[in-house]
Write a protein that holds these residues in place. Structure first.
Motif, PDB file in Angstrom:
ATOM      1  N   LEU A 131      35.620  39.948  28.765  1.00 59.68           N
ATOM      2  CA  LEU A 131      34.644  40.980  29.129  1.00 59.68           C
ATOM      3  C   LEU A 131      34.570  41.168  30.641  1.00 59.68           C
ATOM      4  O   LEU A 131      34.567  42.302  31.138  1.00 59.68           O
ATOM      5  N   GLU A 132      34.520  40.062  31.369  1.00 66.90           N
ATOM      6  CA  GLU A 132      34.338  40.153  32.818  1.00 66.90           C
ATOM      7  C   GLU A 132      35.557  40.779  33.499  1.00 66.90           C
ATOM      8  O   GLU A 132      35.417  41.675  34.349  1.00 66.90           O
ATOM      9  N   ARG A 133      36.754  40.323  33.135  1.00 65.15           N
ATOM     10  CA  ARG A 133      37.950  40.817  33.804  1.00 65.15           C
ATOM     11  C   ARG A 133      38.269  42.252  33.401  1.00 65.15           C
ATOM     12  O   ARG A 133      38.745  43.045  34.217  1.00 65.15           O
ATOM     13  N   LEU A 134      37.985  42.600  32.156  1.00 70.47           N
ATOM     14  CA  LEU A 134      38.199  43.984  31.741  1.00 70.47           C
ATOM     15  C   LEU A 134      37.217  44.921  32.442  1.00 70.47           C
ATOM     16  O   LEU A 134      37.592  46.009  32.891  1.00 70.47           O
ATOM     17  N   ALA A 135      35.963  44.506  32.548  1.00 70.36           N
ATOM     18  CA  ALA A 135      34.972  45.338  33.242  1.00 70.36           C
ATOM     19  C   ALA A 135      35.382  45.559  34.693  1.00 70.36           C
ATOM     20  O   ALA A 135      35.222  46.661  35.237  1.00 70.36           O
ATOM     21  N   GLU A 136      35.930  44.532  35.314  1.00 67.75           N
ATOM     22  CA  GLU A 136      36.395  44.664  36.693  1.00 67.75           C
ATOM     23  C   GLU A 136      37.507  45.698  36.804  1.00 67.75           C
ATOM     24  O   GLU A 136      37.578  46.454  37.777  1.00 67.75           O
ATOM     25  N   ARG A 137      38.383  45.731  35.811  1.00 63.85           N
ATOM     26  CA  ARG A 137      39.478  46.706  35.829  1.00 63.85           C
ATOM     27  C   ARG A 137      38.976  48.118  35.510  1.00 63.85           C
ATOM     28  O   ARG A 137      39.404  49.091  36.109  1.00 63.85           O
ATOM     29  N   PHE A 138      38.080  48.220  34.539  1.00 61.80           N
ATOM     30  CA  PHE A 138      37.654  49.545  34.072  1.00 61.80           C
ATOM     31  C   PHE A 138      36.651  50.220  35.003  1.00 61.80           C
ATOM     32  O   PHE A 138      36.644  51.430  35.131  1.00 61.80           O
ATOM     33  N   ARG A 190      48.001  47.205  23.920  1.00 63.84           N
ATOM     34  CA  ARG A 190      48.520  47.231  25.290  1.00 63.84           C
ATOM     35  C   ARG A 190      47.550  48.010  26.160  1.00 63.84           C
ATOM     36  O   ARG A 190      46.945  49.002  25.712  1.00 63.84           O
ATOM     37  N   LEU A 191      47.429  47.578  27.404  1.00 61.63           N
ATOM     38  CA  LEU A 191      46.538  48.239  28.360  1.00 61.63           C
ATOM     39  C   LEU A 191      47.250  48.352  29.701  1.00 61.63           C
ATOM     40  O   LEU A 191      47.780  47.371  30.222  1.00 61.63           O
ATOM     41  N   ASP A 192      47.271  49.570  30.259  1.00 60.75           N
ATOM     42  CA  ASP A 192      47.837  49.816  31.586  1.00 60.75           C
ATOM     43  C   ASP A 192      46.763  50.445  32.462  1.00 60.75           C
ATOM     44  O   ASP A 192      46.012  51.313  32.012  1.00 60.75           O
ATOM     45  N   VAL A 193      46.706  50.008  33.712  1.00 62.43           N
ATOM     46  CA  VAL A 193      45.708  50.496  34.667  1.00 62.43           C
ATOM     47  C   VAL A 193      46.430  51.191  35.811  1.00 62.43           C
ATOM     48  O   VAL A 193      47.435  50.688  36.329  1.00 62.43           O
ATOM     49  N   TRP A 194      45.919  52.345  36.218  1.00 62.63           N
ATOM     50  CA  TRP A 194      46.535  53.129  37.281  1.00 62.63           C
ATOM     51  C   TRP A 194      46.330  52.458  38.636  1.00 62.63           C
ATOM     52  O   TRP A 194      45.223  52.077  39.004  1.00 62.63           O
ATOM     53  N   ASN A 195      47.439  52.319  39.375  1.00 59.05           N
ATOM     54  CA  ASN A 195      47.394  51.779  40.731  1.00 59.05           C
ATOM     55  C   ASN A 195      47.493  52.952  41.701  1.00 59.05           C
ATOM     56  O   ASN A 195      48.545  53.589  41.813  1.00 59.05           O
ATOM     57  N   ASP A 196      46.390  53.238  42.406  1.00 57.57           N
ATOM     58  CA  ASP A 196      46.362  54.392  43.306  1.00 57.57           C
ATOM     59  C   ASP A 196      47.374  54.262  44.438  1.00 57.57           C
ATOM     60  O   ASP A 196      48.031  55.237  44.803  1.00 57.57           O
ATOM     61  N   SER A 197      47.489  53.072  45.004  1.00 58.46           N
ATOM     62  CA  SER A 197      48.371  52.904  46.158  1.00 58.46           C
ATOM     63  C   SER A 197      49.841  53.065  45.786  1.00 58.46           C
ATOM     64  O   SER A 197      50.638  53.571  46.575  1.00 58.46           O
ATOM     65  N   LEU A 198      50.205  52.656  44.560  1.00 61.90           N
ATOM     66  CA  LEU A 198      51.597  52.781  44.119  1.00 61.90           C
ATOM     67  C   LEU A 198      51.836  54.055  43.303  1.00 61.90           C
ATOM     68  O   LEU A 198      52.982  54.379  42.989  1.00 61.90           O
ATOM     69  N   ALA A 199      50.745  54.748  42.939  1.00 64.23           N
ATOM     70  CA  ALA A 199      50.823  55.979  42.139  1.00 64.23           C
ATOM     71  C   ALA A 199      51.598  55.766  40.835  1.00 64.23           C
ATOM     72  O   ALA A 199      52.489  56.528  40.467  1.00 64.23           O
ATOM     73  N   ARG A 200      51.201  54.702  40.127  1.00 60.89           N
ATOM     74  CA  ARG A 200      51.846  54.424  38.846  1.00 60.89           C
ATOM     75  C   ARG A 200      50.941  53.487  38.032  1.00 60.89           C
ATOM     76  O   ARG A 200      50.029  52.862  38.565  1.00 60.89           O
ATOM     77  N   TYR A 201      51.245  53.427  36.729  1.00 57.24           N
ATOM     78  CA  TYR A 201      50.532  52.503  35.863  1.00 57.24           C
ATOM     79  C   TYR A 201      51.146  51.106  35.975  1.00 57.24           C
ATOM     80  O   TYR A 201      52.362  50.956  36.124  1.00 57.24           O
ATOM     81  N   GLU A 202      50.273  50.103  35.877  1.00 55.09           N
ATOM     82  CA  GLU A 202      50.710  48.716  35.805  1.00 55.09           C
ATOM     83  C   GLU A 202      50.061  48.069  34.593  1.00 55.09           C
ATOM     84  O   GLU A 202      48.866  48.252  34.353  1.00 55.09           O
ATOM     85  N   GLU A 203      50.843  47.321  33.841  1.00 56.52           N
ATOM     86  CA  GLU A 203      50.310  46.699  32.646  1.00 56.52           C
ATOM     87  C   GLU A 203      49.311  45.607  33.010  1.00 56.52           C
ATOM     88  O   GLU A 203      49.582  44.766  33.889  1.00 56.52           O
ATOM     89  N   PHE A 204      48.168  45.631  32.344  1.00 56.29           N
ATOM     90  CA  PHE A 204      47.209  44.534  32.464  1.00 56.29           C
ATOM     91  C   PHE A 204      47.518  43.605  31.292  1.00 56.29           C
ATOM     92  O   PHE A 204      47.005  43.763  30.190  1.00 56.29           O
ATOM     93  N   ALA A 205      48.415  42.658  31.537  1.00 59.44           N
ATOM     94  CA  ALA A 205      49.002  41.856  30.485  1.00 59.44           C
ATOM     95  C   ALA A 205      47.955  41.003  29.789  1.00 59.44           C
ATOM     96  O   ALA A 205      46.965  40.589  30.395  1.00 59.44           O
ATOM     97  N   ARG A 206      48.212  40.748  28.519  1.00 59.65           N
ATOM     98  CA  ARG A 206      47.317  39.897  27.748  1.00 59.65           C
ATOM     99  C   ARG A 206      47.541  38.455  28.155  1.00 59.65           C
ATOM    100  O   ARG A 206      48.304  37.770  28.153  1.00 59.65           O
TER     101      ARG A 206
END
Length: 206
Positions: A131-138, A190-206
């Motif tokens: 919960l904590e780490r996902l909330a930080e990402r979302f 699977r969950l991928d989070v957008w990286n603004d600085s790299l302008a691409r998705y990065e997988e938030f690995a399980r």
């Protein structure tokens, strides 16, 4: 006499709570075929080999109130959907319930959404899907202990299609926007989070 009455009341309350839970999760003896089917879909453990990109319009166009045999065929598909997690909570059955929206509402307003859910099976297999780490990402609008100054992050959520048939047609609680559709991505695999600085998705690995 009072002790017997209190005991009987406690037993009756316990049985009522068990009955409610079994009904809620589709495991009661009186659960219908649709409810039992939904439970089987929620408990899938396979990770798809391929995901088909879909939009919110694609999801909204999927058939509703169709025969079980029709939507069960569609639930064999695995899809990916891009959007923003605006609300985040733990459901009574242990799922992480995420409201994903196609855009971020202005001035913190919530917009129509659809549900995606991360089941306990995939949570247990992960050291990061907490919960904590996902909330930080979302950075959700609500459901997190932390209030985020920045808006929700762009994410790509992937998993199995599922039609939450028992809830089709229900109305949202006061203050919440309506569902785009009662089709869901459930379970999320699977969950991928957008990286603004790299302008691409990065997988938030399980």
């Amino acid at each position: 006499m009072i002790l017997r009455l209190a005991t009987a009341t406690s037993v009756a309350l316990g049985l009522a709570l068990i009955s409610f839970y079994l009904t809620e999760v589709g495991r009661a003896p009186w659960s219908g075929a649709g409810e039992r089917h939904v439970r089987r879909m929620k408990e899938r453990t396979a990770v798809p080999d391929h995901y088909e990109p879909v939009s919110f319009d694609d999801m909204a166009a999927l058939p509703v109130r169709a025969p079980l045999s029709e939507y069960a065929q569609l639930e064999r598909r695995a899809v990916s959907l891009e959007g923003y997690i605006q609300q985040f909570s733990r459901a009574p059955d242990g799922d992480y319930h995420l409201d994903i929206a196609p855009r971020v509402g202005s001035t913190g307003a919530l917009v129509p959404y659809l549900s995606v859910e991360m089941t306990p099976r995939f949570q247990r297999a992960s050291s990061t899907w907490t919960l904590e780490r996902l909330a930080e990402r979302f950075r959700p609008r609500s459901g997190s202990r932390t209030g985020w100054e920045r808006p929700p992050r762009r994410v790509r959520v992937s998993g199995w299609l599922m039609y939450d048939e028992p809830y089709e047609g229900t109305q949202p609680p006061p203050g919440r926007p309506p569902h785009v559709t009662f089709w869901e991505i459930h379970p999320v695999t699977r969950l991928d989070v957008w990286n603004d600085s790299l302008a691409r998705y990065e997988e938030f690995a399980r």
